[in-house]
Motif scaffolding. Structure first.
Motif, short mmCIF file in Angstrom:
data_model
loop_
_atom_site.label_atom_id
_atom_site.label_comp_id
_atom_site.label_asym_id
_atom_site.label_seq_id
_atom_site.Cartn_x
_atom_site.Cartn_y
_atom_site.Cartn_z
N PHE A 38 0.84 -1.20 0.00
CA PHE A 38 0.00 0.00 0.00
C PHE A 38 0.88 1.26 0.00
CE2 PHE A 38 -2.41 3.31 2.25
CZ PHE A 38 -3.57 3.32 1.51
N PHE A 39 1.91 1.26 0.83
CA PHE A 39 2.82 2.40 0.93
C PHE A 39 3.52 2.68 -0.40
CE2 PHE A 39 7.17 3.93 1.86
CZ PHE A 39 6.86 5.15 2.43
N THR A 40 4.12 1.65 -0.98
CA THR A 40 4.89 1.85 -2.22
C THR A 40 3.98 2.18 -3.40
OG1 THR A 40 4.88 -0.56 -2.59
CG2 THR A 40 6.81 0.39 -1.49
N LYS A 41 2.80 1.59 -3.46
CA LYS A 41 1.90 1.89 -4.58
C LYS A 41 1.34 3.30 -4.47
CE LYS A 41 0.54 -2.76 -5.95
NZ LYS A 41 1.13 -2.59 -7.30
N ASN A 42 1.11 3.80 -3.25
CA ASN A 42 0.69 5.19 -3.09
C ASN A 42 1.78 6.13 -3.59
OD1 ASN A 42 -1.82 4.66 -2.06
ND2 ASN A 42 -1.28 5.05 0.06
N MET A 43 3.04 5.83 -3.26
CA MET A 43 4.14 6.67 -3.74
C MET A 43 4.25 6.58 -5.26
SD MET A 43 7.33 6.79 -1.15
CE MET A 43 7.74 5.06 -1.27
N GLN A 44 4.12 5.38 -5.79
CA GLN A 44 4.21 5.20 -7.24
C GLN A 44 3.13 6.01 -7.95
OE1 GLN A 44 4.15 1.12 -8.54
NE2 GLN A 44 3.89 1.63 -10.67
N THR A 45 1.91 5.97 -7.44
CA THR A 45 0.81 6.74 -8.04
C THR A 45 1.10 8.23 -7.98
OG1 THR A 45 -0.77 5.04 -7.38
CG2 THR A 45 -1.66 7.19 -7.94
N GLY A 46 1.61 8.70 -6.83
CA GLY A 46 1.93 10.12 -6.69
C GLY A 46 3.02 10.57 -7.64
N VAL A 47 4.09 9.78 -7.74
CA VAL A 47 5.21 10.13 -8.62
C VAL A 47 4.78 10.11 -10.08
CG1 VAL A 47 7.45 9.36 -9.47
CG2 VAL A 47 7.00 9.39 -7.02
N GLU A 48 4.03 9.10 -10.48
CA GLU A 48 3.62 8.98 -11.88
C GLU A 48 2.74 10.14 -12.32
OE1 GLU A 48 1.79 5.17 -12.04
OE2 GLU A 48 3.68 4.07 -12.33
N GLN A 49 1.97 10.70 -11.38
CA GLN A 49 1.05 11.77 -11.75
C GLN A 49 1.60 13.17 -11.46
OE1 GLN A 49 -2.95 11.18 -10.34
NE2 GLN A 49 -2.99 9.02 -10.90
N ALA A 50 2.78 13.23 -10.83
CA ALA A 50 3.34 14.53 -10.45
C ALA A 50 3.54 15.44 -11.66
CB ALA A 50 4.66 14.34 -9.71
N ALA A 51 4.21 14.93 -12.68
CA ALA A 51 4.51 15.75 -13.85
C ALA A 51 3.23 16.22 -14.54
CB ALA A 51 5.38 14.98 -14.84
N SER A 52 2.23 15.33 -14.62
CA SER A 52 0.99 15.71 -15.30
C SER A 52 0.23 16.78 -14.53
CB SER A 52 0.10 14.47 -15.49
OG SER A 52 -0.27 13.91 -14.24
N HIS A 53 0.36 16.79 -13.18
CA HIS A 53 -0.32 17.81 -12.39
C HIS A 53 0.37 19.16 -12.52
CE1 HIS A 53 -3.50 15.58 -10.49
NE2 HIS A 53 -2.67 14.64 -10.07
N ILE A 54 1.70 19.17 -12.65
CA ILE A 54 2.40 20.43 -12.86
C ILE A 54 2.06 20.98 -14.24
CG2 ILE A 54 4.67 21.52 -13.06
CD1 ILE A 54 5.74 19.44 -11.12
N ASN A 55 1.94 20.08 -15.22
CA ASN A 55 1.48 20.42 -16.57
C ASN A 55 2.36 21.49 -17.22
OD1 ASN A 55 -0.20 20.02 -18.75
ND2 ASN A 55 -1.66 21.60 -18.12
N ALA A 56 3.65 21.45 -16.94
CA ALA A 56 4.60 22.39 -17.53
C ALA A 56 5.83 21.61 -17.98
CB ALA A 56 4.98 23.47 -16.52
N ASP A 57 6.61 22.23 -18.86
CA ASP A 57 7.85 21.60 -19.31
C ASP A 57 9.04 22.07 -18.49
OD1 ASP A 57 6.71 20.21 -21.66
OD2 ASP A 57 6.34 22.25 -22.36
N MET A 349 8.14 12.93 -0.81
CA MET A 349 7.81 12.57 -2.19
C MET A 349 6.30 12.71 -2.39
SD MET A 349 10.06 9.13 -2.89
CE MET A 349 9.41 9.02 -4.57
N PRO A 350 5.88 12.83 -3.66
CA PRO A 350 4.44 12.78 -3.92
C PRO A 350 3.85 11.47 -3.42
CG PRO A 350 5.62 13.56 -5.86
CD PRO A 350 6.66 13.10 -4.88
N TYR A 351 2.65 11.54 -2.86
CA TYR A 351 2.04 10.37 -2.24
C TYR A 351 0.53 10.51 -2.41
CZ TYR A 351 1.33 6.79 1.42
OH TYR A 351 0.98 5.65 2.12
N LYS A 352 -0.06 9.59 -3.18
CA LYS A 352 -1.48 9.69 -3.48
C LYS A 352 -2.20 8.38 -3.23
CE LYS A 352 -4.78 10.95 -7.10
NZ LYS A 352 -4.99 11.35 -8.49
#
Length: 398
Positions: A38-57, A349-352
């Protein structure tokens, strides 16, 4: 009539201590596997979506506050960051830059005037912001008045709530969905509201009664432009002003490396727990079968088939395995779900939250591992039961 189910329950009761040890082994294993997963998958979800939430280059921040800016984005670490001067016009003139939007980071002061000291305030331009602004527009909020704010999901504020920051009262217009980033522990106001704060005489020592302040520039590059080349051009142009640009991709790669470290550590821990539990269960089942060999021989002698006997014993261990698995998973849920926000603040780290559907899939995975361990633990004993003649089994002493 003694059904297989009744026989299994009788065995569990009569085997008291052995049954309890078997249950505890599965219980602890399931709790560990589920908690770590649960802990690692929450971090993985947060990290994978971090760039898309910033939505910038590219992002540009004051050089001396680069770590603080990353903390605001990914960790929710409250701070105040100010550009020496607004770099928007310069950034827009750089070849390869398509869009620029600035944000202002203000940390609430720990003063009697502030009802929620320590919360990160982020001022945005709802018309041009492509990080948070797009989420607001999807929620039907095309603008924010000077007395409204949007709360992150982790702020503990509900829609319609009134809260004071910098001696000004705001109404929570809405609450953002969880992003897994620092935005979850931030509140968002308009630049109009921010200007009313920064121009206020009582905060002149912090903001020098200036308006139009900003902390970070979000940059989208034009189609066909190279991110690294644009980043270099931004750094060359703004280095004299103490501003540094970072590509969002490079920041994401850094997060992925950190995530890989946690996942590797979690995998090693899982393997260790599974091996330890498997060996323990194998030994426990083997010893238990040795003690009950003559009972098995007696059952064979009266005409009960080997398959039926194996089914009875397997049902006994299946009950204990499922009971231990559900109890371990349940305990993990009871512990980790209420502590979700605490854990999110503790990790840098991002955590979702992965969602209930993925939680159920993770539970099924843990149960599958438990069942595999059960089959491995019983395999030798059941094979011995199939190969050995009833008379020999009956001669064995309990």
């Amino acid at each position: 009539m003694l059904t297989p189910s009744k026989f299994a329950l009788q065995c569990i009761y009569k085997q008291g201590t052995n049954s309890l040890i078997f249950f505890l082994l599965v219980f602890i294993t399931s709790a560990c596997l589920y908690g770590v997963g649960f802990f690692t998958k929450n971090m993985q979800t947060g990290v994978e979506q971090a760039a898309s939430h910033i939505n910038a280059d590219i992002i540009a921040v004051p050089s001396e506050y680069s770590d603080n800016a990353k903390g605001v984005l990914f960790e929710g670490a409250a701070c105040t960051i100010l550009f020496p001067s607004d770099p928007t016009d310069i950034l827009k003139s750089i070849n390869g830059v398509d869009q620029v939007s600035c944000q202002l980071f203000l940390r609430t002061l720990q003063m009697p005037c502030c009802a929620a000291a320590g919360v990160q305030i982020i001022a945005i331009d709802t018309d041009t912001d492509f990080a948070v602004g797009e989420n607001l527009r999807s929620m039907g909020l095309n603008t924010l008045t000077a007395d409204e704010l949007i709360a992150g999901s982790g702020c503990g504020l509900a829609k319609g709530t009134k809260v004071s920051f910098y001696d000004r009262e705001f109404t929570v217009a809405d609450v953002l969905e969880e992003t897994g980033m620092g935005y979850d522990r931030s509140v968002f106001i308009s630049f109009e509201a921010a200007d009313l704060i920064t121009v206020d005489e009582q905060y002149s020592e912090y903001f020098d009664q200036r308006t139009g302040l900003s902390s970070m520039a979000l940059i989208k590059i034009a189609d066909g432009a190279d991110t690294e080349q644009v980043k270099k051009a931004v750094n060359d142009e703004l280095a004299a002003q103490g501003i540094t640009a970072y590509s969002v991709d490079s920041m994401s790669q850094s997060l992925i490396k950190q995530l890989d470290y946690f996942r590797s550590f979690g995998a090693v821990m899982d393997i260790f727990v599974i091996l330890l539990a498997s060996v323990s269960l194998f030994s426990l089942v083997s010893l238990s079968f040795r003690r009950r060999r003559n009972r098995v021989g007696s059952m064979l002698s009266v005409g009960i088939t080997r398959n039926r006997i194996i089914g009875m014993f397997l049902l006994e261990y299946l009950y204990l395995t499922l009971l231990g698995a559900f109890a371990g998973i349940g305990l993990s849920m009871i512990v980790v779900l209420p502590l979700h926000d605490v854990i999110k603040q503790a990790v840098d780290m991002p955590y979702k939250f992965i969602g209930m559907g993925n939680m159920c899939l993770l539970a099924l995975y843990v149960i599958f591992i438990d069942l595999v361990m059960l089959l491995l633990a019983c395999s030798t004993s059941f094979a011995d039961m199939i190969r050995t003649e009833p008379a020999i089994l009956t001669e064995e002493q309990v």
